[in-house]
Each structure stands twice: as structure tokens, then as C-alpha cells.
Design a protein around this motif. Structure first.
Motif, PDB file in Angstrom:
ATOM      1  N   ILE A 313     -25.227  67.480  -7.983  1.00 24.11           N
ATOM      2  CA  ILE A 313     -24.537  68.517  -8.754  1.00 24.11           C
ATOM      3  C   ILE A 313     -25.503  69.633  -9.147  1.00 24.11           C
ATOM      4  CG2 ILE A 313     -23.335  68.987 -10.918  1.00 24.11           C
ATOM      5  CD1 ILE A 313     -22.080  66.236 -10.732  1.00 24.11           C
ATOM      6  N   VAL A 314     -26.671  69.255  -9.673  1.00 24.63           N
ATOM      7  CA  VAL A 314     -27.614  70.289 -10.123  1.00 24.63           C
ATOM      8  C   VAL A 314     -28.119  71.120  -8.943  1.00 24.63           C
ATOM      9  CG1 VAL A 314     -29.869  70.707 -11.171  1.00 24.63           C
ATOM     10  CG2 VAL A 314     -28.324  69.038 -12.174  1.00 24.63           C
ATOM     11  N   MET A 317     -25.514  73.517  -7.753  1.00 24.16           N
ATOM     12  CA  MET A 317     -25.299  74.642  -8.651  1.00 24.16           C
ATOM     13  C   MET A 317     -26.436  75.644  -8.581  1.00 24.16           C
ATOM     14  SD  MET A 317     -22.526  74.759 -10.181  1.00 24.16           S
ATOM     15  CE  MET A 317     -21.412  73.942  -9.095  1.00 24.16           C
ATOM     16  N   THR A 318     -27.663  75.162  -8.368  1.00 26.86           N
ATOM     17  CA  THR A 318     -28.765  76.106  -8.337  1.00 26.86           C
ATOM     18  C   THR A 318     -28.946  76.727  -6.948  1.00 26.86           C
ATOM     19  OG1 THR A 318     -30.196  74.180  -8.141  1.00 26.86           O
ATOM     20  CG2 THR A 318     -30.097  75.196 -10.278  1.00 26.86           C
ATOM     21  N   ARG A 321     -23.974  77.605  -4.949  1.00 21.44           N
ATOM     22  CA  ARG A 321     -22.998  77.498  -6.020  1.00 21.44           C
ATOM     23  C   ARG A 321     -21.574  77.265  -5.518  1.00 21.44           C
ATOM     24  NH1 ARG A 321     -25.392  81.768  -9.806  1.00 21.44           N
ATOM     25  NH2 ARG A 321     -27.158  80.373  -9.562  1.00 21.44           N
TER      26      ARG A 321
END
Ligand SMILES: Nc1ncnc2c1ncn2[C@@H]1O[C@H](COP(=O)(O)OP(=O)(O)OP(=O)(O)O)[C@@H](O)[C@H]1O
Ligand SMILES: [Mg+2]
Lengths: 354, 299, 237
Positions: A313-314, A317-318, A321
Motif C-alpha cells: 500500500i505505501v 501510494m508513493t 498512485r
């Protein structure tokens, strides 16, 4: 009608591929592999169900796993044989201790109850926009979890309910996911879906549509609740036993990672994400248990699966996206490929002509 | 009467805990629009910092307190640097999901490297003692919690009012670009906000851990949920709202605990969240929230 | 002192500024003129570093600041009073001024400057402890300028300081700029109000659709009716 046909054509590819793979596994793979495949299709149903809301409205929901729980509990309570019920939930309210339905009726009731619950909760959720609304979806998750745990007379509380007739199998899960893919794509490209997506991308447009956006959001919420409820049915009728912890954060992490990795705005993206996460978490689970590698036993590392999901997930997102697929469906990718091929061919002929 | 005062002290202490956590969330949210799901993990980190300090080289429970608070502040800095900086100008959704991911990672790191089971942590004995004033006996912890929270809020107010960084934080919550035009470094303002949120979470953690006497990887998730709800109740992004929302939530919870029949108290959290949901339908902006206009930072 | 060469600014794929070069020498007031949407704000925002440049270089006092963030540029002495005032509405006048001086360490100097600007803008003294949102538009513009000055800039860029203000206030502001010039401040003024701006300027640039279409001596520009009509849509009456 036209729209139906187009949706049918567009969902054919993923459905055919998934069905083919599923069929192969069903007939030729080992029992535990069939179980993994079943889990994949079940999670796919839930993830696509979640996509119908998140992807179209642009609002993150942490609450959808509750719909899975509600429908699973309803199925369980309505189908567990009376004798077993008497030992597990002897004080069931509303006379539920003395009724038993056949599976189909129970499933229909479960879906109806979940849709009703989604509608009521949706009336609240649609009113509160932005981050506050997203936090409210979290409240839905917690409320349901608390009720599953606390309403001991009905749910047996923290302890599992068992004895649910096992009525489902891999083909059913495949059928359900085909249905869910179709519905999700149908909604995405429908007038309502288009408007909702437009509103989520442009606040100004959303404002000018005002009330309509709230209605569309409610519609997407209820529809996605319905689809996720199918996932709950698949869960209960396959395992035969359920407990509150299956419908809380761990499952939310899993589904969320699936939706995000593939790209929450695209149904195809969620299919890709679900496939990748399923494989990945299966690997992580193997590592977790300390497998033998080249004759040495690796240490057990409980928590690796969770760590993996969080990291996905992280990183997503970084780094990316919009997920793997972004706004594109499979047919868009194919069309673009074809278009660029055609353009290249045209350029080549033009070059030769010169 | 005695019972009433005891419960009042209890309610205030619970409310203080929520207010501390909600304040930290609100400060960060007001400045960079991040719904920091990983805020609860600051409590967890504080807890494990205290646990390790006690278990290894600093077996003095008094030292555990500053170590817990420092650990939370440090964790807040690390979260910001490693994860949230990369998504600074992204949408609210990206923020909430990143923070969600960070929270899962931290929980599982503790599962992998420590254990899923709770570990005991020692805090100074007097924290579990009772204060007797005349007829009245109340837990020291609860009184301290309220007092310390009040002091922390006062200190925060002074920082916000009197220091450059405080003014910059208030200004940045409305117009970050103009703050940078004053020559003020964005990183400095944002990091300060995270440090403050970490310290506040650390203080709350000390009390939470004193009460539980143990730490586990998931200990942060329930308190942070409450803090979220407190924030939303008060109006997301409003600092006063966070404090009022926190205290209101604490009082409401204790009220339910005291008045509800025994068999219903298990539903307390469900009732609390349900009621907050209903309040929000009447006041979608929260009790103290302002109506967000087009072009404002999305709230 | 400030040298923009070949600057391009982009919003996504849209080019707002296309290869513009511009210079401001020490002690000058330079006007940057042009119709709505010409790219004036984009250009000065890029110069101070709150917008990234897609191409070209920015030099300030000989140093390349193209990649430097706004906070560094401001600390070096190049400041922008942004369009639409943007005072900190919830902060008091005093707090606004203090934040303006955030880069400075000399407490006494800051106190002296506050004194000085309160004299220059008496209304700010009267409203010293009120929140900025209670000020009128003109008062807010004064505050915005005073706030920028608190950082002791060497070069101040003002983006449409006269926007939405009554003619009397506009005159005050232009007079004030002349005072500041006498004190040794260099200025780049973005304006739609071409005649007035050129009146106090040494030189002027005209921007249209992101490109520079004219540059020259301010006096000559005011006198050239053709020029004023062609690019600024306002004849000299
Ligand atoms: N944030 C933004 N995103 C996209 N496009 C923008 C943005 N800001 C400005 N633009 C576009 O860039 C172009 C130049 O805008 P800019 O604000 O620099 O013009 P300006 O000369 O300052 O105009 P005005 O006199 O109206 O202030 C315009 O076409 C505008 O639409
Ligand atoms: Mg402009």
C-alpha cells in the motif's frame, strides 16, 4: 440494451481467462490449491464490490468488509441445523433458534438484509463528504465488529459459529465473480457511473450537481454493499464456520491492498491487483511459517503477510498512485495497443511512399 | 455524590486522553490535510520504547516516561520523513491510504520482531496509587491525566500564539504558499507539527500504558479510532474542535458505562460511534466545523 | 540584479510562460504588464520559487537560483507580495508582521522595522492586535506589502498591488513605492493598470499569451499610444 451488450463484450475477456484458469485448477490441481483459488475468487468478489464504491465515488471506504460479515452471519444463523443451533446459540432472539431455511432462501434473505443495512448506513455516509466521511466508514466497520462480538445470543460472540451447510465450491465462486465483474463494469460505464466519476474528479462539477451526487453516492454504496455481501455468502457457505475476526481489519487490509495495487478506478485493475496480492500473500504466508530452503529451516516470522500488505500500500501510494492500471480497463489497453500499432503501420507505409 | 465525583474524574481523564490524541491528529491535518491513520502506532512505539528501556539498560520506571514520549516524537519524525513527505501534495485519499499502510507495517514489525502477545511494562508505582481527599478516593492516574493534559494544551497554546513556528503553523493551515513566501521552510513547519503530535501522543501513551500495564502490537488502533471520531465530532482540522470533541466523547463514554445496564455495556463503542454518526448527519461539518468553501483546502 | 533567461512555466501540458527573458537592475522599478492570463503571475511565482520552471535559468545577484525553493530565495533577499494579498487572515496584524520577519535573527532590527512600517502605514498601528481578516481590502494590501518588507528584501516583486482598490488608495500605494525606491529598494511590479505603473517605473515589459512582446523605457511606452492600445487595450486618455 446496447450498453448491456457492450458491457458483455468488455467483460468477456477477463471472465473467460479467469474461468479457464479456475477450471484448470478445479480439475487438475491439489485440494489446497483449489482452496487458494476459491479464496482468490471470493476476495475478487469483495474487492470488485469495494471498487464499485471507491472507484466511482473517489471516496475511500474502510467499512465494506462489514457487509461481508453481515451477510455471512445471516446465512449462518438461518442455515445452521436446529440441533447445532441449540448448543451454540440457545437464546437466539426473534425465534431464530427454531427456524432453518434452505440455502437458497437463506442467501436471498442475507443479501436483502445486507442491502437494507447498506442503504441505512449509506444515508449517513452520503451526507458527510471528504475525510470525515471516510472516517465514518471506519465507524461502520467498528460498529459491526462490536455487534458481532457483543450480541452473543445471536452470533455466539467472539467464538465461531459452526455447522453451516457447505453449499459452495469453486465453480460457484467463479460464477459469482463473473457476475460481479459484469455488474461492476456495467455500473462503471453507465450514465450514473460516468457522472459519479466525473464528480469525484472535479469538485466544481460535483458542487453544481449537488444533490444528485449524494444520490449517486448512495446508489454506488448500496450496489457495492450488495456485491460484497455475495462475498460474505461465499465465505460462510464454503468454510462452514465463521467468526467476527474475519470481518475486521485484517480482511480490510487485504482487500484494500488488492484494490489499490491494481488501481481503484478500474475494474480490470482490481482483477490484476487481486491476482498479484493473492500470489504475494500466499508466498509471504509460506515464508512466515519458516519453510525449508536448501535444507535449512528458515525461522518463523509471523506478521510477514501483514507487513507485505502494508508495504504494498505505501509503495503504491508513493510510487504509482493510480495503481497498475490507472483509469484503463483491459479493453482500453488493447485498443491503445491496436491504435498505436495501426499508427505505426500507417507511418511505415507513409515512409515507404516517400 | 462521591460516586458522581469519581465518575466525573474518570470521564475527564478518558476525555483528556482522547483530546491529546485528537489534538495531534488535528494539528497535522490542519497543516497538510493528512488523516494520519498511523497516529495510533505512535502510542504503540512509545509503549515498546518503554518496554525495551525497562527490559534492557534502563530498569528505572521513572526514565520510562520520557523515553516513551521521546520514542513517540521520534517515530512521528520518521513517519513523516520516510512516508508522508513523498505524498505531501497528493490528495486526501492518497494520504489516508498511505497512513493506513504505515500503520499496518508498524504493527507487523512489532509482531515479527517482538511478539503478538502482550508484554508487561512497568511504570512508577505511584501512578497506580489512589488519592484520598476527605471522603473521596480517586485514582492518581486519572487526576494526573487531566492535569497533565490541561498543562499540555496550555503549553501548546503558548507555542501557537507566541513562537514563530506556532504562528507559522497557524498560518500554514490556511495558506502554505504564503508561509513559504515569508522565507519559512515548509519542512520545518511540517516537522514541528509532527513532533508536537508525537509528543502529545507520547503523553497519552504513558497514561494508556500505565493503565494497561502491558504493550501489544495493536494497542494503538482503538485509541486512534476514538481520536478520529473526536476530531470529526469537533470538526476535522479544528484544534478547539479536537479538544472539545475528545472531552465530549470521553464524558459520553463514561456516561454510557455508568448508566447502561451491564449486558449492554459491551455495545458501548458501537453506540458511541453510532451516535456520532447521527450527530454528523445533523452537523456534517462537525460541531465546531466551518462550512468549507470551494477553493479551500479540502476538508 | 535579477536576471530571468528563457523562462518557461508549465501547468501540466499548458505553457503559461514561453521562453521569457527579463532583467531588473539594482535601484530600478520595472513594470511587467499584460492582459489577463498573459502569464505575469506565473512568471514572478516561478522567479521566487513557488512554481517550478520547465526551462531557462534564474539568477539573483549573480547566483543561480533556478532550482532553489521559495524559502531559500526569500532568505537571499528576493521576495514576492502575491496576487490577491493573501495576508494570514486568522492571525493578527502583529503576527503577520512577525512572520514576515521570520528569516531574521536581529530582534532589535525587527522591532525597529515594525516601528518604521507602522509609521509608514498608520492604519496598521491602529489595528495592530486585530485579526487581518477584519481589515479592508486596501488595508490588507498595505499589510501584505509591509509584511514582505519585514524580511528586508533587496528586490521586491509586487503582483498587482492595485487590484480591486479605490483610485485614492492606488495612488497611495504607488507613492509609497517611490518612497521605497528612494530608500534603495529595487522593485518589479506586475500591473494591469499600465499608465500608473509606467508612471513610476524606469522600464517596462509587456507579456502576452506567455511571450514577451515588448520591452523598453517606461516614459517612451507611456507616450506610445499605439503600443498601449495594441497590447494593453487601454488608450492613454
Ligand atoms: N494553477 C493553474 N493551473 C493551470 N493553469 C493555470 C494555473 N494558474 C494559471 N494558469 C494558466 O496560466 C496562464 C497564465 O496565468 P497567470 O495567472 O500567470 O496570468 P496573469 O498574467 O497573472 O493573469 P492576471 O492578470 O489575470 O492575473 C493562464 O492561461 C491561466 O489559465
Ligand atoms: Mg496574475
Amino acid at each position: 440494451m446496447n450498453h448491456l451488450l457492450r458491457t458483455a463484450r468488455n467483460s468477456a475477456l477477463p471472465i473467460i481467462v479467469l474461468t479457464a484458469v479456475g477450471t484448470l485448477i478445479y480439475f487438475f490441481a491439489e485440494a489446497y490449491q483449489v482452496r487458494i483459488a476459491y479464496a482468490f475468487f471470493m476476495n475478487l468478489v469483495v474487492a470488485i464490490g469495494l471498487q464499485v464504491f471507491m472507484g466511482n465515488s473517489g471516496v475511500v471506504s474502510f467499512g465494506h468488509v462489514s457487509f461481508m460479515g453481515v451477510s455471512a452471519y445471516v446465512v449462518a444463523i438461518l442455515t445452521i441445523p436446529l440441533a447445532l443451533k441449540k448448543t451454540q446459540i440457545p437464546d437466539a432472539p426473534f425465534g431464530l433458534g427454531f427456524v432453518q431455511f434452505d440455502v437458497v432462501t437463506a442467501i436471498l434473505i442475507a443479501l436483502a438484509v445486507t442491502v437494507a443495512f447498506a442503504w441505512v448506513s449509506g444515508l449517513l455516509i452520503k451526507r458527510v463528504s471528504g475525510a470525515a466521511g471516510e472516517i465514518l466508514t471506519l465507524a461502520v466497520l467498528v460498529i459491526c465488529y462490536v455487534v458481532f462480538n457483543a450480541w452473543i445470543d445471536l452470533t455466539r460472540g467472539p467464538r465461531s459459529l459452526y455447522g453451516i451447510p457447505i453449499a459452495s465450491s469453486l465453480p460457484w465462486a467463479m460464477l459469482a465473480s463473473a457476475f460481479v465483474i459484469f455488474v461492476a463494469k456495467f455500473f462503471r460505464d453507465s450514465e450514473d457511473g460516468l457522472q459519479l466519476r466525473a464528480s469525484s474528479e472535479n469538485m466544481l462539477a460535483a458542487r453544481s450537481m449537488g444533490v444528485r451526487v449524494e444520490r449517486l453516492r448512495l446508489k454506488a454504496w448500496v450496489l457495492s454493499g450488495f456485491l460484497v455481501a455475495i462475498g460474505g455468502v461465499l465465505h460462510a457457505t464454503y468454510l462452514g464456520t465463521i467468526g467476527p475476526n474475519s470481518y475486521y481489519f485484517t480482511q480490510t487490509f487485504l482487500i484494500m491492498a488488492m484494490v489499490i495495487l491494481g488501481g481503484m478506478r478500474s475494474v480490470s485493475g482490481v482483477i490484476v491487483g487481486t491476482a498479484l496480492i493473492s500470489v504475494g500473500s500466499e508466498l509471504a504466508r509460506t515464508l512466515e511459517n519458516g519453510p525449508m530452503v536448501f535444507g535449512t529451516k528458515l525461522p518463523t516470522m509471523f506478521g510477514l503477510t501483514g507487513f507485505f500488505l502494508g508495504a504494498v500500500i505505501v509503495l503504491c501510494m508513493t510510487l504509482r498512485r493510480d495503481g497498475i492500471m490507472g483509469d484503463d480497463e483491459f479493453e482500453d489497453v488493447l485498443r491503445n495497443r491496436r491504435a498505436s500499432k495501426a499508427a505505426k503501420a500507417a507511418a511505415d507505409t507513409a515512409a515507404q511512399a516517400v | 455524590m462521591e460516586y458522581f465525583i469519581q465518575q466525573l474524574v474518570n470521564a475527564l481523564s478518558v476525555g483528556s486522553e482522547y483530546a491529546l490524541l485528537a489534538l495531534g491528529l488535528a494539528i497535522v491535518f490542519s497543516i497538510i490535510g493528512l488523516v494520519n491513520f498511523a497516529h495510533g502506532e505512535l502510542i504503540t512505539v512509545a509503549g515498546y520504547a518503554m518496554f525495551f528501556a525497562a527490559a534492557t539498560w534502563l530498569p528505572n520506571p521513572w526514565l520510562a516516561l520520557p523515553i516513551g514520549i521521546g520514542g513517540a516524537a521520534l517515530a512521528a519524525i520518521v513517519f513523516e520523513k520516510v512516508a508522508f513527505r513523498a505524498i505531501r501534495n497528493a490528495s486526501t485519499n492518497t494520504g489516508i491510504l498511505t497512513a493506513f499502510g504505515v500503520s499496518i507495517i508498524v504493527q507487523n514489525v512489532f509482531i515479527i520482531f517482538v511478539a503478538t502477545r502482550p508484554k508487561p511494562v512497568q511504570t512508577p508505582d505511584f501512578l497506580s496509587s489512589m488519592i484520598t481527599i476527605g471522603e473521596l478516593t480517586v485514582p492518581t492516574l486519572q487526576v494526573l491525566e487531566t492535569v497533565v493534559t490541561t498543562i499540555a494544551i496550555a503549553a501548546l497554546l503558548i507555542i501557537l500564539k507566541k513562537t514563530t513556528v506556532g504562528m507559522a503553523m497557524r498560518a500554514a493551515s490556511k495558506d502554505f504558499m504564503a508561509v513559504r513566501l515569508m522565507g519559512i521552510k515548509a519542512n520545518w513547519v511540517i516537522q514541528s507539527a509532527f513532533i508536537i503530535s508525537g509528543i502529545l501522543a507520547g503523553i497519552a501513551a504513558v497514561f494508556i500504558i500505565s493503565r494497561r500495564g502491558a504493550v501489544d502490537p495493536f494497542m494503538g488502533s482503538v485509541p486512534v479510532l476514538k481520536a478520529f471520531v473526536a476530531c470529526v465530532l469537533g470538526g476535522l482540522g479544528s484544534l478547539q474542535g479536537a479538544v472539545i470533541g475528545g472531552v465530549a466523547l470521553g464524558v459520553f463514554e463514561v456516561l454510557l458505562q455508568v448508566t447502561l445496564p451491564q449486558e449492554i455495556t459491551a455495545y458501548r463503542d458501537a453506540i458511541v460511534f453510532g451516535v456520532v454518526g447521527l450527530v454528523l448527519v445533523a452537523f456534517p461539518q462537525g460541531l465546531l466545523g466551518r462550512k468549507v468553501e470551494l477553493g479551500d483546502k479540502e476538508a | 540584479m535579477l536576471e530571468l533567461s528563457n523562462i518557461t512555466v508549465q501547468y501540466g501540458v499548458v505553457k503559461a510562460v514561453r521562453g521569457v527573458s527579463l532583467k531588473v537592475e539594482k535601484g530600478e522599478i520595472v513594470s511587467l504588464l499584460g492582459p489577463n492570463g498573459a502569464g505575469k503571475s506565473s512568471l514572478v511565482s516561478a522567479a521566487v520559487g513557488i512554481l517550478p520552471v520547465a526551462g531557462g535559468t534564474i539568477r539573483f545577484e549573480g547566483t543561480d537560483i533556478t532550482k532553489k525553493p521559495a524559502e531559500t530565495v526569500v532568505a537571499m533577499g528576493l521576495t514576492l507580495t502575491p496576487e490577491g494579498r493573501r495576508v494570514f487572515a486568522d492571525l493578527s496584524v502583529a503576527e503577520n508582521l512577525h512572520l514576515g520577519a521570520a528569516t531574521r535573527k536581529d530582534r532589535d532590527g525587527v522591532a525597529a522595522d515594525i516601528e518604521k512600517y507602522l509609521k509608514m502605514f498608520p492604519i496598521l498601528g491602529e489595528r495592530y492586535h486585530q485579526t487581518a481578516k477584519t481589515l479592508s481590502g486596501g488595508e490588507q494590501q498595505m499589510l501584505a506589502i509591509a509584511r514582505s518588507l519585514m524580511s528586508r528584501p533587496k528586490l521586491l516583486m509586487l503582483d498587482e498591488p492595485s487590484l480591486g482598490l479605490a483610485p485614492r488608495i492606488v495612488d497611495r500605494i504607488f507613492e509609497l513605492m517611490l518612497d521605497l525606491k528612494r530608500d534603495g529598494l529595487t522593485m518589479l511590479v506586475v500591473e494591469q493598470n499600465a499608465t500608473d505603473a509606467l508612471g513610476i517605473s524606469d522600464r517596462g515589459y509587456i507579456l502576452a499569451s506567455g511571450s514577451l512582446v515588448y520591452e523598453g523605457d517606461a516614459k517612451a511606452m507611456v507616450d506610445s499610444e499605439d503600443l498601449m492600445e495594441a497590447y494593453l487595450g487601454s488608450g492613454v486618455h
